[in-house]
Design a protein around this motif. Structure first.
Motif, PDB file in Angstrom:
ATOM      1  N   LYS A  26      64.798  -3.854  55.645  1.00  0.00           N
ATOM      2  CA  LYS A  26      65.729  -2.894  55.058  1.00  0.00           C
ATOM      3  C   LYS A  26      66.412  -3.565  53.875  1.00  0.00           C
ATOM      4  CE  LYS A  26      69.934  -0.347  56.258  1.00  0.00           C
ATOM      5  NZ  LYS A  26      70.879  -0.046  57.362  1.00  0.00           N
ATOM      6  N   ARG A  27      66.516  -2.843  52.752  1.00  0.00           N
ATOM      7  CA  ARG A  27      67.172  -3.371  51.550  1.00  0.00           C
ATOM      8  C   ARG A  27      68.398  -2.505  51.272  1.00  0.00           C
ATOM      9  NH1 ARG A  27      63.069  -4.218  47.447  1.00  0.00           N
ATOM     10  NH2 ARG A  27      62.530  -2.088  47.944  1.00  0.00           N
ATOM     11  N   GLY A  28      69.584  -3.130  51.269  1.00  0.00           N
ATOM     12  CA  GLY A  28      70.823  -2.432  50.950  1.00  0.00           C
ATOM     13  C   GLY A  28      71.288  -2.819  49.556  1.00  0.00           C
ATOM     14  N   ILE A  29      71.963  -1.914  48.864  1.00  0.00           N
ATOM     15  CA  ILE A  29      72.389  -2.152  47.481  1.00  0.00           C
ATOM     16  C   ILE A  29      73.907  -2.090  47.378  1.00  0.00           C
ATOM     17  CG2 ILE A  29      72.263  -1.310  45.102  1.00  0.00           C
ATOM     18  CD1 ILE A  29      69.585   0.014  45.838  1.00  0.00           C
ATOM     19  N   ASN A  30      74.476  -3.092  46.708  1.00  0.00           N
ATOM     20  CA  ASN A  30      75.899  -3.105  46.374  1.00  0.00           C
ATOM     21  C   ASN A  30      75.992  -3.306  44.868  1.00  0.00           C
ATOM     22  OD1 ASN A  30      78.323  -5.271  45.844  1.00  0.00           O
ATOM     23  ND2 ASN A  30      78.936  -3.559  47.123  1.00  0.00           N
ATOM     24  N   VAL A  31      76.737  -2.441  44.174  1.00  0.00           N
ATOM     25  CA  VAL A  31      76.841  -2.499  42.713  1.00  0.00           C
ATOM     26  C   VAL A  31      78.267  -2.861  42.319  1.00  0.00           C
ATOM     27  CG1 VAL A  31      76.585  -1.207  40.559  1.00  0.00           C
ATOM     28  CG2 VAL A  31      75.045  -0.744  42.480  1.00  0.00           C
ATOM     29  N   GLU A  32      78.385  -3.790  41.366  1.00  0.00           N
ATOM     30  CA  GLU A  32      79.674  -4.178  40.814  1.00  0.00           C
ATOM     31  C   GLU A  32      79.603  -4.073  39.296  1.00  0.00           C
ATOM     32  OE1 GLU A  32      81.132  -7.540  43.923  1.00  0.00           O
ATOM     33  OE2 GLU A  32      79.532  -8.084  42.538  1.00  0.00           O
ATOM     34  N   ILE A  33      80.736  -3.784  38.663  1.00  0.00           N
ATOM     35  CA  ILE A  33      80.807  -3.664  37.208  1.00  0.00           C
ATOM     36  C   ILE A  33      81.765  -4.716  36.673  1.00  0.00           C
ATOM     37  CG2 ILE A  33      82.623  -1.894  37.336  1.00  0.00           C
ATOM     38  CD1 ILE A  33      81.315  -0.598  34.820  1.00  0.00           C
ATOM     39  N   ILE A  61      77.534  -2.832  28.781  1.00  0.00           N
ATOM     40  CA  ILE A  61      78.201  -2.867  30.080  1.00  0.00           C
ATOM     41  C   ILE A  61      77.400  -3.813  30.970  1.00  0.00           C
ATOM     42  CG2 ILE A  61      78.998  -1.572  32.084  1.00  0.00           C
ATOM     43  CD1 ILE A  61      78.895   0.945  30.362  1.00  0.00           C
ATOM     44  N   ASP A  62      78.096  -4.723  31.640  1.00  0.00           N
ATOM     45  CA  ASP A  62      77.447  -5.660  32.550  1.00  0.00           C
ATOM     46  C   ASP A  62      77.711  -5.258  33.997  1.00  0.00           C
ATOM     47  OD1 ASP A  62      76.357  -7.322  30.569  1.00  0.00           O
ATOM     48  OD2 ASP A  62      78.248  -8.408  30.365  1.00  0.00           O
ATOM     49  N   PHE A  63      76.667  -5.369  34.807  1.00  0.00           N
ATOM     50  CA  PHE A  63      76.740  -5.057  36.235  1.00  0.00           C
ATOM     51  C   PHE A  63      76.196  -6.248  37.016  1.00  0.00           C
ATOM     52  CE2 PHE A  63      76.099  -1.038  34.045  1.00  0.00           C
ATOM     53  CZ  PHE A  63      77.043  -0.220  34.616  1.00  0.00           C
ATOM     54  N   ARG A  64      76.632  -6.351  38.256  1.00  0.00           N
ATOM     55  CA  ARG A  64      76.021  -7.300  39.196  1.00  0.00           C
ATOM     56  C   ARG A  64      75.535  -6.466  40.370  1.00  0.00           C
ATOM     57  NH1 ARG A  64      79.638 -12.156  40.810  1.00  0.00           N
ATOM     58  NH2 ARG A  64      80.856 -10.509  41.794  1.00  0.00           N
ATOM     59  N   MET A  65      74.263  -6.660  40.721  1.00  0.00           N
ATOM     60  CA  MET A  65      73.684  -5.950  41.859  1.00  0.00           C
ATOM     61  C   MET A  65      73.366  -6.962  42.941  1.00  0.00           C
ATOM     62  SD  MET A  65      71.251  -3.076  40.123  1.00  0.00           S
ATOM     63  CE  MET A  65      70.804  -2.439  41.721  1.00  0.00           C
ATOM     64  N   ASN A  66      73.928  -6.715  44.120  1.00  0.00           N
ATOM     65  CA  ASN A  66      73.674  -7.563  45.280  1.00  0.00           C
ATOM     66  C   ASN A  66      72.782  -6.787  46.236  1.00  0.00           C
ATOM     67  OD1 ASN A  66      75.557  -9.764  44.569  1.00  0.00           O
ATOM     68  ND2 ASN A  66      77.074  -8.144  44.778  1.00  0.00           N
ATOM     69  N   LEU A  67      71.625  -7.333  46.542  1.00  0.00           N
ATOM     70  CA  LEU A  67      70.704  -6.701  47.477  1.00  0.00           C
ATOM     71  C   LEU A  67      70.758  -7.477  48.785  1.00  0.00           C
ATOM     72  CD1 LEU A  67      67.601  -6.014  45.202  1.00  0.00           C
ATOM     73  CD2 LEU A  67      69.630  -4.615  45.563  1.00  0.00           C
ATOM     74  N   SER A  68      71.055  -6.785  49.861  1.00  0.00           N
ATOM     75  CA  SER A  68      71.066  -7.414  51.179  1.00  0.00           C
ATOM     76  C   SER A  68      69.802  -6.995  51.914  1.00  0.00           C
ATOM     77  CB  SER A  68      72.319  -7.003  51.965  1.00  0.00           C
ATOM     78  OG  SER A  68      72.352  -5.602  52.141  1.00  0.00           O
ATOM     79  N   ILE A  81      68.702 -11.394  56.563  1.00  0.00           N
ATOM     80  CA  ILE A  81      68.046 -12.508  55.880  1.00  0.00           C
ATOM     81  C   ILE A  81      68.659 -12.621  54.484  1.00  0.00           C
ATOM     82  CG2 ILE A  81      65.901 -12.574  57.192  1.00  0.00           C
ATOM     83  CD1 ILE A  81      64.581 -10.776  55.202  1.00  0.00           C
ATOM     84  N   ARG A  82      68.468 -13.765  53.868  1.00  0.00           N
ATOM     85  CA  ARG A  82      69.120 -14.056  52.593  1.00  0.00           C
ATOM     86  C   ARG A  82      68.806 -12.989  51.544  1.00  0.00           C
ATOM     87  NH1 ARG A  82      68.267 -18.924  48.490  1.00  0.00           N
ATOM     88  NH2 ARG A  82      70.228 -18.697  47.367  1.00  0.00           N
ATOM     89  N   GLY A  83      69.844 -12.541  50.844  1.00  0.00           N
ATOM     90  CA  GLY A  83      69.716 -11.493  49.839  1.00  0.00           C
ATOM     91  C   GLY A  83      69.504 -12.035  48.441  1.00  0.00           C
ATOM     92  N   ASP A  84      69.497 -11.134  47.488  1.00  0.00           N
ATOM     93  CA  ASP A  84      69.304 -11.453  46.076  1.00  0.00           C
ATOM     94  C   ASP A  84      70.469 -10.923  45.256  1.00  0.00           C
ATOM     95  OD1 ASP A  84      66.677 -12.707  45.908  1.00  0.00           O
ATOM     96  OD2 ASP A  84      65.866 -10.760  46.514  1.00  0.00           O
ATOM     97  N   THR A  85      70.746 -11.602  44.152  1.00  0.00           N
ATOM     98  CA  THR A  85      71.765 -11.150  43.208  1.00  0.00           C
ATOM     99  C   THR A  85      71.141 -11.086  41.819  1.00  0.00           C
ATOM    100  OG1 THR A  85      73.507 -12.174  44.523  1.00  0.00           O
ATOM    101  CG2 THR A  85      74.056 -11.607  42.247  1.00  0.00           C
ATOM    102  N   TYR A  86      71.425  -9.988  41.120  1.00  0.00           N
ATOM    103  CA  TYR A  86      70.909  -9.758  39.772  1.00  0.00           C
ATOM    104  C   TYR A  86      72.063  -9.434  38.836  1.00  0.00           C
ATOM    105  CZ  TYR A  86      66.501  -9.271  42.196  1.00  0.00           C
ATOM    106  OH  TYR A  86      65.409  -9.513  42.977  1.00  0.00           O
ATOM    107  N   LEU A  87      71.970  -9.909  37.612  1.00  0.00           N
ATOM    108  CA  LEU A  87      72.873  -9.468  36.553  1.00  0.00           C
ATOM    109  C   LEU A  87      72.121  -8.445  35.724  1.00  0.00           C
ATOM    110  CD1 LEU A  87      74.624 -12.728  35.314  1.00  0.00           C
ATOM    111  CD2 LEU A  87      75.524 -10.941  36.805  1.00  0.00           C
ATOM    112  N   VAL A  88      72.776  -7.330  35.451  1.00  0.00           N
ATOM    113  CA  VAL A  88      72.168  -6.248  34.688  1.00  0.00           C
ATOM    114  C   VAL A  88      73.045  -5.988  33.472  1.00  0.00           C
ATOM    115  CG1 VAL A  88      71.453  -3.835  34.691  1.00  0.00           C
ATOM    116  CG2 VAL A  88      71.249  -5.202  36.794  1.00  0.00           C
ATOM    117  N   ARG A  89      72.489  -6.162  32.308  1.00  0.00           N
ATOM    118  CA  ARG A  89      73.197  -5.821  31.073  1.00  0.00           C
ATOM    119  C   ARG A  89      72.599  -4.524  30.560  1.00  0.00           C
ATOM    120  NH1 ARG A  89      75.217  -9.917  26.762  1.00  0.00           N
ATOM    121  NH2 ARG A  89      76.940  -9.723  28.221  1.00  0.00           N
TER     122      ARG A  89
END
Length: 127
Positions: A26-33, A61-68, A81-89
């Protein structure tokens, strides 16, 4: 992007404990601005109206997306299990949106292109 926060989906990935084995995860999404160019704050349906008023119609606009990630073990317990973090410009100029996505932490179970596809799908749903 606020519509993406809290969403989840299922996908197949390599097991974190058994090399060579594939699992349904399962992949969950958390979005930050980025606010004030320095800090990230959660972007969700509860605060999107107040944040939208601070955004210029064109620019960056810059975002950070955390995938759990998690999976069900043999006893149907959800195991994280360990997630991923992405920077989105996101760059909007003359009605053209450009996304630059960089993986900054985690095992990269989700490719940058898949992150971009998810963002585009959400933008189309909201249009």
């Amino acid at each position: 992007m606020a519509g993406m926060d809290g969403k989840f989906g299922m996908f197949v990935t390599e097991s974190a404990t058994k090399k060579g084995h594939r699992i349904q995860a399962k992949r969950g999404i958390n979005v930050e601005i980025a606010m004030n160019g320095m800090e990230f704050t959660s972007l969700n349906y509860n605060n999107v109206d107040s944040i939208i008023d601070t955004i210029e119609p064109e620019g960056i606009i810059d975002f950070r997306m955390n995938l759990s990630y998690s999976y069900l073990d043999g006893k149907y317990n959800r195991v994280p299990i360990r997630g991923d973090t992405y920077l989105v410009r996101s760059i909007l100029e003359s009605e053209v949106l450009t996304l630059r996505i960089n993986h900054i932490d985690g095992p990269q179970r989700t490719e940058c292109g898949r992150v971009a596809d998810t963002i585009i799908d959400e933008l189309r749903r909201g249009a």
